[in-house]
Design a protein around this motif. Structure first.
Motif, mmCIF file in Angstrom:
data_model
loop_
_atom_site.group_PDB
_atom_site.id
_atom_site.type_symbol
_atom_site.label_atom_id
_atom_site.label_comp_id
_atom_site.label_asym_id
_atom_site.label_seq_id
_atom_site.Cartn_x
_atom_site.Cartn_y
_atom_site.Cartn_z
ATOM 1 N N ASN A 291 1.277 -1.492 0.023
ATOM 2 C CA ASN A 291 0.438 -0.055 -0.099
ATOM 3 C C ASN A 291 0.579 1.045 0.389
ATOM 4 O OD1 ASN A 291 -1.842 -1.372 -0.011
ATOM 5 N ND2 ASN A 291 -3.273 -1.088 2.057
ATOM 6 N N LYS A 292 0.563 2.609 -0.327
ATOM 7 C CA LYS A 292 1.054 3.532 -0.730
ATOM 8 C C LYS A 292 0.451 4.704 0.492
ATOM 9 C CE LYS A 292 3.294 3.043 -5.124
ATOM 10 N NZ LYS A 292 2.888 3.760 -6.640
ATOM 11 N N ALA A 293 0.999 5.773 0.189
ATOM 12 C CA ALA A 293 0.871 6.975 1.297
ATOM 13 C C ALA A 293 1.384 8.068 1.341
ATOM 14 C CB ALA A 293 0.215 6.432 2.805
ATOM 15 N N ILE A 294 0.847 8.900 1.555
ATOM 16 C CA ILE A 294 1.187 10.265 1.495
ATOM 17 C C ILE A 294 1.761 10.716 2.853
ATOM 18 C CG2 ILE A 294 1.104 12.631 1.106
ATOM 19 C CD1 ILE A 294 1.210 10.830 -0.969
ATOM 20 N N ILE A 295 2.786 11.289 3.575
ATOM 21 C CA ILE A 295 2.946 11.576 4.833
ATOM 22 C C ILE A 295 2.813 12.630 5.315
ATOM 23 C CG2 ILE A 295 5.442 12.267 5.943
ATOM 24 C CD1 ILE A 295 6.808 10.033 4.488
ATOM 25 N N SER A 296 2.054 12.582 6.369
ATOM 26 C CA SER A 296 1.143 14.066 6.866
ATOM 27 C C SER A 296 2.277 14.595 7.547
ATOM 28 C CB SER A 296 0.366 13.509 6.889
ATOM 29 O OG SER A 296 0.026 13.102 8.096
ATOM 30 N N LYS A 297 2.545 14.324 8.487
ATOM 31 C CA LYS A 297 3.505 15.107 9.677
ATOM 32 C C LYS A 297 4.656 14.110 10.285
ATOM 33 C CE LYS A 297 2.505 17.988 13.527
ATOM 34 N NZ LYS A 297 1.391 18.603 14.841
ATOM 35 N N LEU B 203 -1.251 9.825 5.870
ATOM 36 C CA LEU B 203 -2.460 9.211 4.621
ATOM 37 C C LEU B 203 -3.049 8.647 3.602
ATOM 38 C CD1 LEU B 203 -3.497 13.915 4.845
ATOM 39 C CD2 LEU B 203 -4.182 11.784 6.426
ATOM 40 N N SER B 204 -3.872 8.272 3.534
ATOM 41 C CA SER B 204 -4.050 7.421 2.430
ATOM 42 C C SER B 204 -4.695 8.094 1.402
ATOM 43 C CB SER B 204 -4.778 5.800 2.877
ATOM 44 O OG SER B 204 -6.206 6.574 3.424
ATOM 45 N N GLU B 205 -5.933 9.039 1.545
ATOM 46 C CA GLU B 205 -6.097 9.606 0.085
ATOM 47 C C GLU B 205 -5.016 10.456 -0.673
ATOM 48 O OE1 GLU B 205 -7.386 12.015 4.026
ATOM 49 O OE2 GLU B 205 -6.804 9.913 3.364
ATOM 50 N N ASP B 206 -5.324 11.289 -1.618
ATOM 51 C CA ASP B 206 -4.605 12.105 -2.785
ATOM 52 C C ASP B 206 -4.791 13.387 -1.379
ATOM 53 O OD1 ASP B 206 -3.157 13.271 -4.462
ATOM 54 O OD2 ASP B 206 -5.122 14.781 -4.808
ATOM 55 N N ALA B 207 -2.829 13.778 -1.226
ATOM 56 C CA ALA B 207 -3.033 14.474 0.009
ATOM 57 C C ALA B 207 -2.165 15.930 -0.829
ATOM 58 C CB ALA B 207 -2.296 14.190 1.447
ATOM 59 N N SER B 208 -2.330 15.400 -2.220
ATOM 60 C CA SER B 208 -0.925 16.533 -2.899
ATOM 61 C C SER B 208 -1.617 18.499 -2.095
ATOM 62 C CB SER B 208 -1.964 17.403 -4.390
ATOM 63 O OG SER B 208 -3.300 17.560 -4.031
ATOM 64 N N LEU B 209 -2.073 18.357 -1.706
ATOM 65 C CA LEU B 209 -2.423 19.828 -1.188
ATOM 66 C C LEU B 209 -1.239 20.021 0.583
ATOM 67 C CD1 LEU B 209 -5.954 21.185 -0.174
ATOM 68 C CD2 LEU B 209 -4.222 21.689 -2.391
ATOM 69 N N LEU B 210 -0.255 18.762 0.673
ATOM 70 C CA LEU B 210 0.386 19.240 1.648
ATOM 71 C C LEU B 210 2.055 19.356 0.932
ATOM 72 C CD1 LEU B 210 -0.226 15.085 3.798
ATOM 73 C CD2 LEU B 210 -0.866 18.130 3.826
ATOM 74 N N LEU B 211 2.071 18.631 -0.360
ATOM 75 C CA LEU B 211 3.580 19.207 -1.189
ATOM 76 C C LEU B 211 3.785 20.423 -0.769
ATOM 77 C CD1 LEU B 211 2.719 17.654 -4.723
ATOM 78 C CD2 LEU B 211 4.020 16.491 -2.610
ATOM 79 N N SER B 212 5.303 21.040 0.006
ATOM 80 C CA SER B 212 5.530 21.936 -0.274
ATOM 81 C C SER B 212 5.719 22.957 -0.924
ATOM 82 C CB SER B 212 7.045 22.023 0.888
ATOM 83 O OG SER B 212 7.832 22.785 1.112
ATOM 84 N N SER B 213 5.469 23.753 -1.225
ATOM 85 C CA SER B 213 5.626 25.182 -2.020
ATOM 86 C C SER B 213 7.003 25.426 -2.396
ATOM 87 C CB SER B 213 4.335 26.114 -1.827
ATOM 88 O OG SER B 213 4.650 26.404 -0.539
ATOM 89 N N THR B 214 7.777 25.836 -1.314
ATOM 90 C CA THR B 214 8.571 25.881 -0.577
ATOM 91 C C THR B 214 10.079 25.391 -1.591
ATOM 92 O OG1 THR B 214 8.439 26.282 1.153
ATOM 93 C CG2 THR B 214 10.516 26.628 1.136
ATOM 94 N N GLN B 215 10.805 26.513 -2.325
ATOM 95 C CA GLN B 215 11.752 25.870 -2.896
ATOM 96 C C GLN B 215 12.342 26.851 -3.321
ATOM 97 O OE1 GLN B 215 10.362 24.739 -7.068
ATOM 98 N NE2 GLN B 215 12.868 25.023 -8.417
#
Length: 829
Positions: free
Chosen positions: A10-16, A72-84
């Motif tokens: 299974n895949k997931a998105i790291i949230s914290k 988070l198992s659902e789509d968490a694209s909003l968590l992607l850092s905008s810092t660059q």
């Protein structure tokens, strides 16, 4: 939901990311960031640790540490850092070096990036190990000639970052800031660019002249990856040279580039400097002004103050300790703490976390413009192989089967060259004996030097075979899998999964076992393993066990031998637990271990690795053992009693004369054989009596009798004490010492009926309880590792204090356990 709960496949998105300090910073730097996708691959056969895939590479993490990561198992694209971070052209240019006679090049890169392989190819086997003052992590240094230009190459320890949390990181950042290399070659694994280029961004911040060696370029081609390395070079402001270290491809181009830049023939004016968020840049500018006021440039002559300011915001302990040494620096330190709090309040993140996000953002942006991933064939092959070698049911049997084969080959195949070396040493000894007259020089060469050093050299074939297997496991990537398989069991005892292999090797010989701890990245775990290894009963102790068990425990031979080995294993694990709870109570870094893809090593690379390790053994062990052999021989040889020597010689002459007459008066071959055998036996008995009388008057005997009161509470007599002393060099010497002290056959060994009989007679005459001899065996098992092992510990730790600690600790434990056996035995009599 926690990462530890993620099911296989299974895949997931790291949230914290929770946790603090080194743990949190380390996993963030390795790519465990908010918004990153992560996949659970499999659990180890013992259900811990767990293998994950993140940023295109495999990494194992213990379940207890995976609890600190929310997903988070659902789509968490909003968590992607905008810092660059933004790359802009700076005023830092490459220029000709000051010393044109020698270019000092430092190799820096992640573990498993092929840095050492590239070093071995470039150095052409002229390696030496260097331990710099005050540092306990070793680096390798060698020289090479390119276009008639001398280049000194320094292979620094592998590190994922320059955050100074681990000893390896501390070593690298200290070297780069104090040793001032002319050029830093950042070796980057081409099959894992995103993770590897994070270290590159930190090198950019340091302001040092950097060239990237894009290593393992052949794997990129195999995977079908497409990389515009010229455009990547422009975006990074750093030359990028594709290389294949194990085959030497591109290595000459790399060093020719270094020479041209250093000589000023080629100048690159597109140097890039990373720029972060405005709030961070304002804080950095203010800190630079404050640092200039306290003249901090004197302390950091080869380092940009911008890097120092960034490290102060990250609360880096190495830089903080350096700045604290500057007069009037307290205001700057307080200012950095205030600025860090303001940044944390603004971003709701620690500055170190914010900077890590920005650096990874810069790397991601650069790769988006230059890199197109292919099919990842090498990873697919690795996953297929891992399905077998780390399988829940057959993974451990395969592992133990390979280990059994390694030891079988080591000792079975090694028997033949060991026999050849023994024959050669006997031939040399016989030749020298026939050329030199009896006397001091004769005895020194034969008994002292050849006998002492030769006793170690005979292990060389076995050691080379062990090193061959270790090199194969390292270069193929299987060594990391052994840690993955055994980590849970070893972790219960405070040890690392990789500790298993060196400890298992300790049953053969403790010296290569200590040297094998180099495969463990953490200094803490290396030292823990080294302190436990001497309790793993090496083959040199076996002759002592066989002798005493045959003499005093003939009915329970197998059980007693098993008990001795079991006691050694228990002592090793007790030591690890004790040190883990006391000296190493606080772990410096978390267990986050990369599982590199399997690679097919070249024969040349494997042979070079094996040869380097073998030469280290010969150079470093041989000299110390030579000195120790001479010292122990001298203590047993002196003082000489001239009167006793004349009497012994006179008696031998009388025997020779007597049997000579008898032999001349008979023509029967059978009678001649009997007379010759009788003569040799009588001379042997005279020799034994003379040697026994001599050793009782020797310095080593006086020392043994002097320390007798120390061993008296254990039930040992002075002869046992002397044998213990002689066994300091090598445990096999205990048997030969017993042979002399107990007037046994001159050819006494562990199976000698004469020596066994003498020991049994001595026990009956003295009425010594049998448990005393069991205590003696336990003492031999535990006390004072041989000189070779202690030397290896000193060399591998770079610190004589650990060698002294192991000497005192093992001897003290041996005394305590033998004392307990004696007192318990006496209680039941």
């Amino acid at each position: 939901m926690r990462l530890s709960e993620l099911k296989n496949g299974n895949k997931a998105i790291i949230s914290k990311i929770h946790g603090t300090g080194a743990f949190r910073q380390r996993i963030i730097e390795m790519g465990f960031m908010e918004g990153k996708e992560i996949e659970a691959i499999k659990r180890a056969p013992l259900m811990d640790p767990v293998e994950f895939n993140i940023m295109g590479y495999s990494v194992s993490l213990r379940r207890a540490e995976a609890e600190y990561i929310e997903i988070l198992s659902e789509d968490a694209s909003l968590l992607l850092s905008s810092t660059q971070a933004e790359g802009i052209t700076s005023d830092n240019y490459y220029s000709a070096g000051k010393d044109l006679t020698n270019i000092r090049v430092a190799l820096v890169g992640n573990p498993n990036c092929g840095k050492t392989t590239l070093f071995n190819f470039a150095s052409n086997s002229h390696e030496r190990v260097a331990n710099y003052t005050g540092v306990t992590v070793s680096s390798k240094e060698a020289t090479a000639m390119v276009d008639k230009q001398k280049i000194t190459i320094v292979d620094l320890p592998g590190t994922y970052s320059l955050s100074s949390y681990s000893p390896e990181e501390l070593y690298v950042i200290d070297y780069l800031t104090t040793q001032r290399p002319d050029v830093v070659v950042n070796v980057v694994d081409g099959s894992n660019l995103e993770r590897n280029l994070y270290l590159t961004t930190q090198l950019i911040d340091m302001g040092l002249p950097v060239i990237i060696a894009l290593n393992m370029y052949d794997e990129m081609e195999l995977n079908g990856d497409k990389l515009d390395h010229r455009k990547l070079s422009d975006l990074l402001g750093i030359p990028v040279i594709p290389t294949v270290g194990k085959k030497g491809k591109g290595v000459k181009d790399l060093f020719k580039k270094i020479v041209r830049i250093h000589r000023g023939v080629e100048t690159l004016n597109n140097r890039i400097s990373l720029r972060y968020a405005p709030e961070i840049e304002t804080a950095v500018d203010d800190l630079i002004i404050s640092l200039e006021k306290i003249e901090s440039q004197r302390l950091f002559p080869s380092l940009s103050l911008r890097f120092v300011a960034l490290k102060l915001l990250e609360k880096d302990r190495f830089i903080l300790e350096k700045v604290e040494k500057i007069r009037n620096s307290s205001e700057v330190i307080e200012q950095s703490k205030t600025k860090a709090k303001e940044i944390e309040k603004h971003f709701d993140k620690e500055p170190s976390h914010q900077l890590t996000d920005a650096r990874y953002g810069f790397v991601a942006g650069a790769l988006k413009e230059t890199f197109a991933p292919g099919t990842r064939k090498s990873q697919e092959l690795s996953h297929k192989a891992d399905k077998v070698v780390t399988h829940r049911l057959i993974g451990l049997p395969i592992f133990f089967g390979l280990i059994w084969f390694m030891f079988y080959a080591t000792f079975k195949v090694g028997e033949y060259p060991v026999g050849w070396i023994e024959s050669l040493l006997a031939f040399i000894s016989s030749g020298i004996g026939s050329l030199l007259p009896e006397g001091l020089v004769h005895d020194l060469l034969i008994d002292g030097i050849i006998g002492g050093v030769g006793g170690v050299i005979v292990f060389l074939p076995s050691i080379m075979i062990l090193f061959l297997f270790i090199s194969l496991m390292e270069d193929t990537g299987y060594m990391a899998r052994t840690a993955f398989l055994m980590d849970k069991a070893m972790h219960k005892m405070g040890l690392h999964g990789k500790s298993f292999i060196p400890m298992l090797m300790g049953f053969g010989c403790n010296v290569p076992a200590v040297m094998a701890t180099r495969t463990i990245e953490s200094k803490r775990d290396r030292i823990l393993t080294m302190m436990a290894i001497p309790f793993m009963s090496c083959s040199a102790r076996l002759p002592v066990y066989v002798l005493f068990i045959s003499a005093f425990f003939p009915v329970f031979k197998g059980s007693i031998l098993f008990a001795i080995y079991l006691i050694g294993i228990m002592a090793a694990f007790f030591t690890a637990v004790l040190l883990n709870k006391t000296v190493f109570k606080k772990a410096e870094i978390p267990f986050v271990m990369e599982l590199p893809p399997y690679r097919l090593p070249t024969l040349k690379a494997v042979c070079k690795h094996m040869w380097f390790k073998t030469m280290f053994f010969l150079k470093k062990m041989g000299t110390i053992i030579l000195v120790a052999s001479i010292v122990i021989w001298a203590l047993g040889y002196f003082p000489r009693d001239k009167k006793a020597e004349l009497q012994y010689t006179k008696k031998v002459d009388q025997v020779e004369t007597s049997y000579g007459k008898a032999l001349s008066q008979t023509t029967s071959k059978e009678q001649q054989v009997k007379l010759t055998t009788a003569k040799d036996k009588e001379i042997s008995e005279l020799e034994l009596k003379y040697n026994a009388a001599h050793i009782e008057q020797s310095y080593i005997s006086r020392i043994g009798q002097f320390i007798g009161p120390v061993f008296e509470p254990l039930g040992f007599d002075w002869k046992m004490s002397v044998s213990i002393l002689t066994g300091v060099l090598a445990k096999e010497i205990v048997v030969s010492s017993m042979g002399v002290l107990y007037h046994a056959d001159s050819a006494a060994d562990e199976t000698s009926a004469s020596l066994i009989t003498k020991l049994q007679q001595s026990q009956k005459e003295s009425q010594t309880p049998l448990f005393v001899y069991f205590g003696f065996l336990v003492f031999i098992l535990m006390y004072f590792p041989c000189i070779g092992t202690l030397t290896a510990i000193r060399k591998e730790t770079g610190n004589v204090s650990w060698m002294l600690f192991e000497t005192v600790y093992t001897t003290a434990m041996a005394w305590i356990v033998a004392f307990a056996i004696f007192r318990i035995g006496m209680f039941f009599i």
